[in-house]
Design an enzyme around this catalytic site. Structure first.
Site, PDB file in Angstrom:
ATOM      1  N   ASN A  42      -4.207  26.595 -50.367  1.00  0.00           N
ATOM      2  CA  ASN A  42      -5.083  27.663 -49.904  1.00  0.00           C
ATOM      3  C   ASN A  42      -5.624  28.373 -51.146  1.00  0.00           C
ATOM      4  O   ASN A  42      -4.898  29.116 -51.794  1.00  0.00           O
ATOM      5  CB  ASN A  42      -4.270  28.628 -49.023  1.00  0.00           C
ATOM      6  CG  ASN A  42      -5.079  29.843 -48.604  1.00  0.00           C
ATOM      7  OD1 ASN A  42      -6.294  29.901 -48.817  1.00  0.00           O
ATOM      8  ND2 ASN A  42      -4.412  30.818 -48.013  1.00  0.00           N
ATOM      9  N   TRP A  43      -6.866  28.091 -51.458  1.00  0.00           N
ATOM     10  CA  TRP A  43      -7.460  28.669 -52.677  1.00  0.00           C
ATOM     11  C   TRP A  43      -7.767  30.156 -52.513  1.00  0.00           C
ATOM     12  O   TRP A  43      -8.085  30.833 -53.474  1.00  0.00           O
ATOM     13  CB  TRP A  43      -8.739  27.921 -53.070  1.00  0.00           C
ATOM     14  CG  TRP A  43      -8.545  26.494 -53.456  1.00  0.00           C
ATOM     15  CD1 TRP A  43      -7.363  25.788 -53.457  1.00  0.00           C
ATOM     16  CD2 TRP A  43      -9.550  25.577 -53.924  1.00  0.00           C
ATOM     17  NE1 TRP A  43      -7.582  24.492 -53.889  1.00  0.00           N
ATOM     18  CE2 TRP A  43      -8.920  24.341 -54.181  1.00  0.00           C
ATOM     19  CE3 TRP A  43     -10.920  25.680 -54.133  1.00  0.00           C
ATOM     20  CZ2 TRP A  43      -9.613  23.223 -54.643  1.00  0.00           C
ATOM     21  CZ3 TRP A  43     -11.626  24.577 -54.593  1.00  0.00           C
ATOM     22  CH2 TRP A  43     -10.971  23.350 -54.845  1.00  0.00           C
ATOM     23  N   LYS A  44      -7.720  30.636 -51.283  1.00  0.00           N
ATOM     24  CA  LYS A  44      -8.060  32.041 -50.987  1.00  0.00           C
ATOM     25  C   LYS A  44      -9.447  32.362 -51.578  1.00  0.00           C
ATOM     26  O   LYS A  44     -10.301  31.489 -51.620  1.00  0.00           O
ATOM     27  CB  LYS A  44      -6.961  32.980 -51.491  1.00  0.00           C
ATOM     28  CG  LYS A  44      -5.571  32.553 -50.972  1.00  0.00           C
ATOM     29  CD  LYS A  44      -4.492  33.571 -51.195  1.00  0.00           C
ATOM     30  CE  LYS A  44      -3.178  33.058 -50.636  1.00  0.00           C
ATOM     31  NZ  LYS A  44      -2.097  34.022 -50.742  1.00  0.00           N
TER      32      LYS A  44
ATOM     33  N   HIS B 126      -3.803  33.650 -41.214  1.00  0.00           N
ATOM     34  CA  HIS B 126      -3.138  34.005 -42.470  1.00  0.00           C
ATOM     35  C   HIS B 126      -2.834  35.506 -42.476  1.00  0.00           C
ATOM     36  O   HIS B 126      -3.626  36.299 -41.971  1.00  0.00           O
ATOM     37  CB  HIS B 126      -4.024  33.621 -43.663  1.00  0.00           C
ATOM     38  CG  HIS B 126      -3.250  33.655 -44.946  1.00  0.00           C
ATOM     39  ND1 HIS B 126      -2.990  34.819 -45.609  1.00  0.00           N
ATOM     40  CD2 HIS B 126      -2.633  32.672 -45.643  1.00  0.00           C
ATOM     41  CE1 HIS B 126      -2.247  34.547 -46.678  1.00  0.00           C
ATOM     42  NE2 HIS B 126      -2.023  33.248 -46.723  1.00  0.00           N
TER      43      HIS B 126
ATOM     44  N   GLU C 183      -3.139  37.624 -44.687  1.00  0.00           N
ATOM     45  CA  GLU C 183      -4.188  38.426 -45.315  1.00  0.00           C
ATOM     46  C   GLU C 183      -5.317  38.709 -44.318  1.00  0.00           C
ATOM     47  O   GLU C 183      -5.921  39.781 -44.322  1.00  0.00           O
ATOM     48  CB  GLU C 183      -4.699  37.704 -46.584  1.00  0.00           C
ATOM     49  CG  GLU C 183      -3.638  37.762 -47.681  1.00  0.00           C
ATOM     50  CD  GLU C 183      -3.610  36.575 -48.615  1.00  0.00           C
ATOM     51  OE1 GLU C 183      -4.581  35.804 -48.663  1.00  0.00           O
ATOM     52  OE2 GLU C 183      -2.578  36.407 -49.302  1.00  0.00           O
TER      53      GLU C 183
ATOM     54  N   GLU D 197       4.967  31.832 -43.429  1.00  0.00           N
ATOM     55  CA  GLU D 197       4.760  32.504 -44.712  1.00  0.00           C
ATOM     56  C   GLU D 197       5.265  33.941 -44.625  1.00  0.00           C
ATOM     57  O   GLU D 197       4.528  34.828 -44.156  1.00  0.00           O
ATOM     58  CB  GLU D 197       3.266  32.523 -45.062  1.00  0.00           C
ATOM     59  CG  GLU D 197       2.644  31.152 -45.165  1.00  0.00           C
ATOM     60  CD  GLU D 197       1.396  31.156 -46.039  1.00  0.00           C
ATOM     61  OE1 GLU D 197       1.326  30.328 -46.944  1.00  0.00           O
ATOM     62  OE2 GLU D 197       0.505  32.015 -45.821  1.00  0.00           O
TER      63      GLU D 197
ATOM     64  N   GLY E 272       2.474  35.587 -53.120  1.00  0.00           N
ATOM     65  CA  GLY E 272       1.857  36.068 -54.359  1.00  0.00           C
ATOM     66  C   GLY E 272       2.736  37.031 -55.146  1.00  0.00           C
ATOM     67  O   GLY E 272       2.287  37.672 -56.085  1.00  0.00           O
TER      68      GLY E 272
ATOM     69  N   SER F 193       4.907  31.863 -52.682  1.00  0.00           N
ATOM     70  CA  SER F 193       5.387  31.576 -54.038  1.00  0.00           C
ATOM     71  C   SER F 193       6.034  30.192 -54.151  1.00  0.00           C
ATOM     72  O   SER F 193       6.979  30.009 -54.932  1.00  0.00           O
ATOM     73  CB  SER F 193       6.337  32.670 -54.528  1.00  0.00           C
ATOM     74  OG  SER F 193       5.675  33.930 -54.540  1.00  0.00           O
TER      75      SER F 193
ATOM     76  N   GLY G  27      -0.515  28.837 -52.402  1.00  0.00           N
ATOM     77  CA  GLY G  27      -1.610  29.680 -52.868  1.00  0.00           C
ATOM     78  C   GLY G  27      -1.821  29.483 -54.359  1.00  0.00           C
ATOM     79  O   GLY G  27      -2.466  28.529 -54.819  1.00  0.00           O
ATOM     80  N   GLY G  28      -1.258  30.370 -55.157  1.00  0.00           N
ATOM     81  CA  GLY G  28      -1.478  30.394 -56.606  1.00  0.00           C
ATOM     82  C   GLY G  28      -1.331  29.042 -57.291  1.00  0.00           C
ATOM     83  O   GLY G  28      -2.179  28.657 -58.112  1.00  0.00           O
TER      84      GLY G  28
HETATM   85  P1  13P Z   1       1.255  32.048 -53.006  1.00  0.00           P
HETATM   86  O1  13P Z   1       1.677  30.601 -53.102  1.00  0.00           O
HETATM   87  O2  13P Z   1       0.292  32.453 -54.057  1.00  0.00           O
HETATM   88  O3  13P Z   1       2.443  32.965 -52.859  1.00  0.00           O
HETATM   89  O4  13P Z   1       0.436  32.167 -51.619  1.00  0.00           O
HETATM   90  C1  13P Z   1       0.981  31.674 -50.456  1.00  0.00           C
HETATM   91  C2  13P Z   1      -0.038  31.709 -49.395  1.00  0.00           C
HETATM   92  O5  13P Z   1      -0.394  32.763 -48.891  1.00  0.00           O
HETATM   93  C3  13P Z   1      -0.666  30.438 -48.987  1.00  0.00           C
HETATM   94  O6  13P Z   1      -1.418  30.596 -47.836  1.00  0.00           O
END
Ligand code: 13P
Length: 254
Positions: free
Chosen positions: A9-11, A98, A100, A170, A176, A216, A237-238
């Site tokens: 997920n590149w967000k 998600h 977010e 999640e 993050g 993470s 994510g990251g």
């Molecule tokens: P991180 O891997 O950056 O913690 O993000 C997880 C995430 O929200 C993937 O959708």
């Protein structure tokens, strides 16, 4: 037997130019294939067509997913993306729910349920996210919180092919933050998710639905999660923003 899945997920990261370069880098890293692992990348909407072209041109072994969708077919919904707009450019997956989007954009379980139905009507696989905030975890109510989300998010869904519906657990406090859940924490909730899915859809269907862990997840910890019975992959994510680290996670799952 469930195929493992590693989804990125590149967000809201990577411009079109950067996104194309990242997809090209990933295509190189994964040039030898991904074995039995399904790999998905979910770029920002404006990057998706460029990533689709990289996948096509390089015959890259990963699929394209959206990060969000709207449930209507078309019309006056400024800023939204319809399911057939995703399929038209080659997307076969889409993240929904998600934390977010729930937190910053007020998405409700009812919205997420409508999005899942709209995606499935277009043969796009939802990657439906759930997960508890820190205060719920600290109160020891995380399992019931997530089970409640699952029941609402799946209400009335018809799942005929369980490989075409994916859940991602999640925990919000682990996203993050560098604070990962332990593999046992992930198993506790992913196991409860599968049990809930079995109550709703029957054991056979539940046994075919992938349940991913996210929060993470990194190259150095993903293998520990994957050892757990009910954890079938990761939503990253990251660590999905660098071709080498994301590819390392795919290789750890192979
Ligand atoms: P991180 O891997 O950056 O913690 O993000 C997880 C995430 O929200 C993937 O959708």
């Amino acid at each position: 037997m469930r195929k493992r899945m590693i989804a990125g997920n590149w967000k809201m990261n990577e411009t079109y130019t950067e996104g194309v370069a990242l997809a090209e880098g990933l295509a190189k890293e994964l040039a030898d294939g991904t074995g039995d692992v399904d790999v998905v990348v979910c770029p920002p909407a404006v990057d998706m067509k460029g990533v689709a072209e990289v996948i096509d041109q390089q015959n890259a072994p990963f699929a394209l997913g959206g990060q969000n969708v709207y449930w209507e077919e078309k019309g006056a919904y400024t800023g939204e993306t319809a399911p057939n707009m995703l399929t038209n450019i080659g997307a076969t997956y889409c993240i929904i729910g998600h934390s977010e989007r729930r937190g910053y954009f007020g998405e409700t379980d009812e919205d997420i349920n409508k999005k899942a139905k709209a995606l499935m009507a277009h043969d796009i696989v939802p990657i439906s996210c759930c997960g508890e905030p820190l205060e719920v975890r600290e109160a020891g109510k995380h399992v019931e919180f997530v089970v409640d989300q699952i029941k609402k998010d799946t209400e009335g869904l018809q799942i005929t092919d369980p490989s075409k519906y994916v859940v991602a657990y999640e925990p919000i406090w682990a996203i993050g933050t560098g604070k990962t859940a332990t593999a046992d924490d992930a198993q506790e909730v992913c196991g409860a998710i599968r049990k809930t899915l079995a109550e709703i859809f029957g054991q056979e269907t539940a046994d075919g639905i992938r349940v991913l862990y996210g929060g993470s997840a990194k190259p150095n910890n993903v293998a520990g999660f994957l050892e757990k019975e009910d954890v079938d992959g990761a939503l990253v994510g990251g660590a999905s923003l660098k071709a080498d680290s994301f590819a390392a996670m795919v290789k750890a799952a192979m």
